[in-house]
Design an enzyme around this catalytic site. Structure first.
Site, PDB file in Angstrom:
ATOM      1  N   ALA A   1      -2.301  29.509 -45.743  1.00 12.83           N
ATOM      2  CA  ALA A   1      -3.593  28.499 -46.642  1.00 12.83           C
ATOM      3  C   ALA A   1      -2.812  26.763 -46.430  1.00 12.83           C
ATOM      4  O   ALA A   1      -3.421  26.619 -47.847  1.00 12.83           O
ATOM      5  CB  ALA A   1      -4.747  28.724 -47.711  1.00 12.83           C
TER       6      ALA A   1
ATOM      7  N   ASP B   1      -4.203  38.478 -44.076  1.00 11.76           N
ATOM      8  CA  ASP B   1      -4.902  38.021 -45.251  1.00 11.76           C
ATOM      9  C   ASP B   1      -6.184  36.885 -45.678  1.00 11.76           C
ATOM     10  O   ASP B   1      -7.128  36.630 -44.391  1.00 11.76           O
ATOM     11  CB  ASP B   1      -3.946  37.379 -45.562  1.00 11.76           C
ATOM     12  CG  ASP B   1      -3.356  36.179 -45.150  1.00 11.76           C
ATOM     13  OD1 ASP B   1      -3.844  36.461 -43.662  1.00 11.76           O
ATOM     14  OD2 ASP B   1      -3.021  35.224 -45.269  1.00 11.76           O
TER      15      ASP B   1
ATOM     16  N   CYS C   1      12.749   7.222 -29.676  1.00 16.56           N
ATOM     17  CA  CYS C   1      13.175   8.280 -29.097  1.00 16.56           C
ATOM     18  C   CYS C   1      14.276   8.105 -27.939  1.00 16.56           C
ATOM     19  O   CYS C   1      14.136   7.843 -27.141  1.00 16.56           O
ATOM     20  CB  CYS C   1      12.084   9.196 -29.222  1.00 16.56           C
ATOM     21  SG  CYS C   1      12.982  11.146 -28.451  1.00 16.56           S
TER      22      CYS C   1
ATOM     23  N   CYS D   1      11.340  11.167 -23.112  1.00 14.22           N
ATOM     24  CA  CYS D   1      11.322   9.344 -24.087  1.00 14.22           C
ATOM     25  C   CYS D   1      12.825   8.121 -22.484  1.00 14.22           C
ATOM     26  O   CYS D   1      12.607   7.364 -23.424  1.00 14.22           O
ATOM     27  CB  CYS D   1      11.693   9.427 -24.887  1.00 14.22           C
ATOM     28  SG  CYS D   1       9.964  10.530 -25.692  1.00 14.22           S
TER      29      CYS D   1
ATOM     30  N   ASP E   1       0.166  36.908 -35.120  1.00  9.38           N
ATOM     31  CA  ASP E   1      -1.255  36.395 -35.681  1.00  9.38           C
ATOM     32  C   ASP E   1      -1.764  37.508 -36.085  1.00  9.38           C
ATOM     33  O   ASP E   1      -1.665  37.565 -34.996  1.00  9.38           O
ATOM     34  CB  ASP E   1      -1.052  34.885 -36.139  1.00  9.38           C
ATOM     35  CG  ASP E   1      -1.663  35.101 -37.382  1.00  9.38           C
ATOM     36  OD1 ASP E   1      -1.810  35.074 -37.977  1.00  9.38           O
ATOM     37  OD2 ASP E   1      -1.913  33.476 -37.677  1.00  9.38           O
TER      38      ASP E   1
ATOM     39  N   CYS F   1      14.780  11.454 -26.623  1.00  9.83           N
ATOM     40  CA  CYS F   1      14.861  12.866 -26.085  1.00  9.83           C
ATOM     41  C   CYS F   1      14.600  12.549 -24.441  1.00  9.83           C
ATOM     42  O   CYS F   1      13.987  11.097 -23.666  1.00  9.83           O
ATOM     43  CB  CYS F   1      13.239  14.042 -26.783  1.00  9.83           C
ATOM     44  SG  CYS F   1      11.884  13.130 -25.469  1.00  9.83           S
TER      45      CYS F   1
END
Lengths: 528, 528
Positions: A198, A127, A281, A286, A92, A283
Site C-alpha cells: 500500500a 492481505d 536516452c 531511442c 499476486d 536504449c
C-alpha cells in the site's frame, strides 16, 4: 524465515543478494525488478520481457482464477506455459482488487491453493492494503485481519506441503509503529518474502519522505535476512534510494501502463512523448527512432505502445544494473546523491533518511540545532551505518547532504568515545600551511578535514578520510566538521584543544566550546 | 563575425543553435559533438560514426598533409570521400602536434590552403596552445603570435575566397584577463568559429573550477552570437555544465582512445571494463552484451575496441540529446545539478560558476560573508542570468547550490530596486498559519518563500515562485531567503517590516537588520 535469501554484499543498507526459488529450481539475483504481466492485455510478450532482462515476473492469480477463458488453461498448462515465460513467476492474490473494489470472492486458502495449482513459484495471501493516512483504528483492525490471513497462509497445504515461496505483506498505513509491529508479526509466521504494501499512493503523490519513514519502520521489524519487496515500485527514478534503504524486489506495471498512455520513463522522471523533441536516452529504441517517428504513429497503435514499453523496460533494467554496479563498487550513496536531484520530493526523502532539516510547521516533535544550523530531527543514518562497509573506494563529498552520510556519523560516534590522556594538549589543523609556532607545546597533532572534523594522522590514508572533496565547502561541511570537534572535546574534558582553520565563517566556529583555542590562519591571529 | 550562427533558444547561458556551413551546403544543430577521426587508425568507420548520430566530425589536416600515403588521395578525392563520410568535416591544423613536439613544419597559410584544397568545411589556423599555469610572459607572447596568425588566416585566400569556415582559437592559459582579451581580438578578425583552446590538461586533472573561469573569461570577450567550441572536451560527464556556460561545439577523441585502453564512458565518470560486473547503461551494446563477454575478448581485438567505442559514442550522443531536451524544456540547470554530483571537482566547478564558497588558503582576493555563512567570492551568476528566460516550466529546488541560481539572483536584484511607499508597513509571512492579529495595521502582505525570500502576492503564481521545494530546507535556502529580505529592507528605509517565520534557525534570522520585527510562529511569541 525459511532461509531462502542470502545477502552477498552491502552498501549503506542496500544489498546484493540471492533469492533461492526452490520451485523454479533456480535463484534470482537481487535487487530485482519484476515486470507485471496482465494475463489479458500483453503490451509486450513475456518472452520478450525475458529477453530484455527479466529473470522473474509477476502476474495476477486472481485475474486468472476469475477468468472463464484462462482459469482452465492456467491449471492445465501451468502459469509458465500459459504466459510463455521460462523464468520465475510470482503471483499476486487479488489484494489490489480488494483495495480498488472493496471486496473479492476468494479466501486466502483458496487463492493460495490456486496459485500452487497453476505452478506459481512465489504466492501471495489476501492481505488488506490499508491506504496511507487511514485512521489508526482502521489501520489496526485491518492489520489484525492481515495477520490472521498470514498465519492461515503459513499453515495451508499450499505453503506447508509445496516448495512454493509465500509472501507475507507488511501493512500499517503511515503509522511507523504499526508498520514495525506488522513486520515483526509477519516475520514470525515463517513465510518467505516480505512485501511492503500500500505504498503506491505515496509514490504517486511523490511523498518520498513518508515512503522513507514507512520503509525504515518496516525494516526495523524484520530480521536483516528478510528479502523485502517494495510493492508497486516500478519507477527507475527511485530504485537507488529504495535499494539504499534495503529493498530487494520491485515490480513494475508502469512500463506498460505508461506506454499505453504515451508516457516515457527516465531516471529523472516521467516525460510525455508529445513533449519530447529528442529522446533523452541511448536504449535501442531511442537510438533507432526519433520522437517524431513515434509521435507520427497512432496513439492506440500496438507498435507505438510496444516501442514505448520496450524503452521503459530498457531504462528500468539499465538503472537496476547501475544500482547493482554501484552496490558492488561501494558508491551506492553517490548514485543516490545524483538521483535525488531529479525532484525536490526525492531530495526531501533523502534528507528525511539522513535526518536533515524538517517541516517545522505542523510537527510537534521537531528538534532544533543549538541556536544555529537548520532544524534537525532524527534520521535513519544510524540504521544505514549498521550495515555500511568499513572500507570502500574513495568517498566522494558531493553535496550538503553528503555531510550527513553514514561514514561521517560513524566517525563522530568514534570521536565521542575517543579517550585521550588527561592533561595532554592537541592541535587540530589543516595538513599544510600551519606555522611551527602553533605546534609548540602540543602533544598530538590531528588533521582538520571537513566534513569529517578532527582525524588522527594515522588514519589519514584510510577510508573515508582519503575523500575527494570540493575546494569550495558548503555550510553543511563546516558544520559537520565543527560537530566532530565538539564530540572529541566533550569526550575529553581534561585535554587542551587548539584548532587552526583557514578563514572559516564566524557563525560556524561560534558553535565550538569556549575552551577550544581558535586560530584563524587566514588572518594569522588568534580568534579569541 | 560572418553571421553563420544563430541562437534559437536559451536556457541559463546555454543555447540551442544552428551553425550554417556554406561549403557543405547544410546546417549543424548545436550543441554538437564532433567525433575525432584519426586518418591512420579508425576504431570505427566514419560512416558508422554518422549512423550513431554524428552530423559533423573532425580530423587532422596536418596528419594528412604529412602523410606520404594520404596526402595525394586527400587532395584528389577530397577529405569527405577519403573518410567515407557525407556529413560536415572540420579539420585541425597541427597545433596539437606543435604543443606535443615543440615544432611543426607548416605555416598557417600553407595548412589553411591545404585544408581548403582537400575540401574541409571548417578549417583551423596554427595557433599556439599555451598550457595552463604557464607564466604570464609566455602566455602573452604566445598569444601575440596566435593573434598574428589569426589575422593572417583571415586574409588568406583560403578564408577570403572560399566558403570554408575558419576557426579563431582563444588561448591565454589560466589568466582570465588574457583569455578575455584573446577572445576579443579573435572576434575582431571576422573569423567564424571560436574554439577555447588548451583546456584538455584542466579537464584531465579535473580542474573544473579553473575550466569555468577560463570559459567564462573567454565568453566575456566574445559577442553573444559567436559559436564557441570547447576544444578537446569529449567526456559526457561535463557536457551539461559546459553547455550551461555557453559552449556550442565539443569534440571527442576519448570515445576511441578510451576504447583502445579498455575504458568505458558514463555520465558519472570513466570506468575500466575490468572493474565492471554489470554494464551501467542501456545502449545497444550494453543490452546485447555483458561485461564478461567483452572481458573474455582479447584486449587488442578490433571487436572489443569497436564495441567499447560504440558504447562510448552512444552515451555521448545520448547525453547530448538529454542536454538538448533540457535546453528546450528549460531545465538545463536541473540537469547540471544532477550531473555535477558525479564528482566533487564538478561540484567545485558548479560552485565557482554560482559564486559559492572559495578556497581561502592561497587566494588573496577571497571575500567573506558578513560574519556567517560560507565564504563567498563573486561567481558568474549574473552572466547566466543575462540570457536565462524569464519564464519556464516549474523551478525545481533540489540542493544548497540551487539557492544561488540565476532566478534567485534576478529576484534579489529586483527586490533591491523595489520601491515601496515611504511610511507604509509590510508583513512578510508564510502563506498559511498566520494569526490575523499579525496582519493588524499592515498595509501590504508579502509571501515568505525560501529560497527566494519575500515575494509579492501578485507574483505567487508566476515563474519561478511556483517552484517545487523540499519540505526540509537546507541552510542555504534560509540564507538566500534572508538575503532577499535584506535587499528589500535596505532598499526601503522608510518602510516598517514585520517578518513571521516558522522556527527558522536563530543563526539565520540573526542576519536580518535590527529594524525587522521578527515573529516566530512556531513559538507564537515575538523573537525580539
Amino acid at each position: 524465515m525459511t532461509g531462502h535469501f542470502e545477502v552477498d554484499h552491502y552498501d549503506a543498507r542496500g544489498r546484493l543478494g540471492t533469492l533461492e526459488v526452490p520451485r523454479a529450481d533456480t535463484t534470482v539475483e537481487t535487487p530485482a525488478l519484476l515486470p507485471v504481466v496482465n494475463p489479458h492485455v500483453q503490451t509486450l510478450e513475456p518472452s520478450r520481457i525475458g529477453d530484455l532482462g527479466a529473470e522473474i515476473l509477476i502476474t495476477n492469480s486472481y485475474v486468472l482464477h476469475g477468468s472463464d477463458e484462462l482459469r482452465e488453461p492456467a491449471l492445465e498448462q501451468g502459469v509458465h506455459d500459459l504466459l510463455g515465460f521460462d523464468g520465475v513467476v510470482m503471483t499476486d492474490s487479488g489484494s489490489f482488487q480488494l483495495a480498488e473494489y472493496g471486496e473479492i470472492t476468494v479466501t486466502t486458502e483458496e487463492i493460495l491453493a490456486f496459485q500452487e495449482a497453476i505452478g506459481s513459484d512465489v504466492g501471495t495471501p489476501v492481505d488488506i492494503p490499508t491506504p496511507p493516512d487511514a485512521g489508526r483504528d482502521q489501520a489496526e483492525s485491518e492489520l489484525a485481519t492481515t495477520q490472521e490471513r498470514l498465519e492461515t497462509a503459513a499453515s495451508t497445504p499450499a505453503a506447508e506441503d509445496s516448495d512454493m515461496l509465500v509472501t507475507a505483506p507488511v501493512q500499517g498505513a503511515t503509522f511507523p509503529d504499526l508498520r514495525e509491529r506488522a513486520a515483526r508479526d509477519a516475520a514470525s509466521t515463517g513465510l518467505d518474502v516480505f512485501p511492503i504494501g500500500a505504498v503506491v499512493p505515496l509514490m504517486g503523490e511523490y511523498r518520498f519522505s513518508d515512503l522513507v519513514e514507512v520503509v525504515l519502520a518496516s525494516k526495523r521489524g524484520l530480521p536483516e535476512s528478510a528479502p523485502v519487496h517494495l510493492f508497486g515500485a516500478g519507477h527507475p527514478m527511485m530504485f537507488a534510494l529504495a535499494v539504499a534503504m534495503g529493498c530487494d524486489l520491485f515490480d513494475s506495471a508502469a512500463y506498460a501502463l505508461y506506454a499505453r498512455d504515451g508516457r516515457y520513463l527516465t531516471v529523472r522522471g516521467t516525460e510525455h512523448l508529445d513533449d519530447l523533441a529528442y529522446f533523452p536516452c541511448e536504449c535501442p529504441v531511442c537510438t533507432e527512432y526519433d520522437p517524431a517517428d513515434l509521435q507520427a504513429m497512432d496513439e492506440e497503435s500496438d507498435e507505438r505502445q510496444r516501442l514505448l514499453a520496450e524503452h521503459n523496460l530498457h531504462v528500468s533494467f539499465g538503472e537496476l544494473r547501475r544500482v547493482k554496479q554501484a552496490l558492488r563498487r561501494g558508491d551506492l550513496l553517490e548514485l543516490v546523491e545524483t538521483r535525488v536531484r531529479a525532484h525536490p520530493a526525492l531530495v526531501d526523502g533523502y534528507r528525511r533518511l539522513l535526518g536533515i532539516g524538517g517541516d517545522t510547521r505542523f510537527d510537534e516533535d521537531t528538534e532544533f540545532g543549538e541556536d544555529d544550523g537548520p532544524p534537525t530531527r532524527p534520521g535513519f543514518v544510524a540504521e544505514l551505518e549498521a550495515t555500511d562497509p568499513i572500507t570502500k573506494d574513495t568517498f566522494f563529498h558531493t553535496s550538503a547532504e553528503s555531510s550527513r552520510r553514514p561514514e561521517i556519523y560513524r566517525h563522530h560516534e568514534r570521536l565521542a568515545r575517543f579517550d585521550l590522556p588527561a592533561g595532554t594538549s592537541i592541535l587540530i589543523a589543516p595538513s599544510e600551511g600551519v606555522p611551527a609556532a602553533l605546534e609548540a607545546g602540543v602533544d598530538e597533532r590531528w588533521l582538520l578535514l571537513p566534513p569529517f572534523g578532527p582525524v588522527p594522522r594515522s588514519l589519514a590514508d584510510a577510508y573515508p578520510f582519503t575523500a575527494e572533496v570540493p575546494e569550495r565547502f558548503c555550510r553543511a561541511a563546516y558544520d559537520a566538521a565543527v560537530e566532530g570537534v565538539c564530540r572529541l572535546v566533550e569526550a575529553n574534558p581534561e585535554v587542551a584543544v587548539r584548532m587552526a582553520h583557514e578563514g572559516w565563517p564566524a557563525g560556524v566556529v561560534a558553535g565550538l566550546p569556549e575552551r577550544v583555542e581558535l586560530v584563524d590562519l587566514s588572518t594569522s591571529s588568534p580568534d579569541r
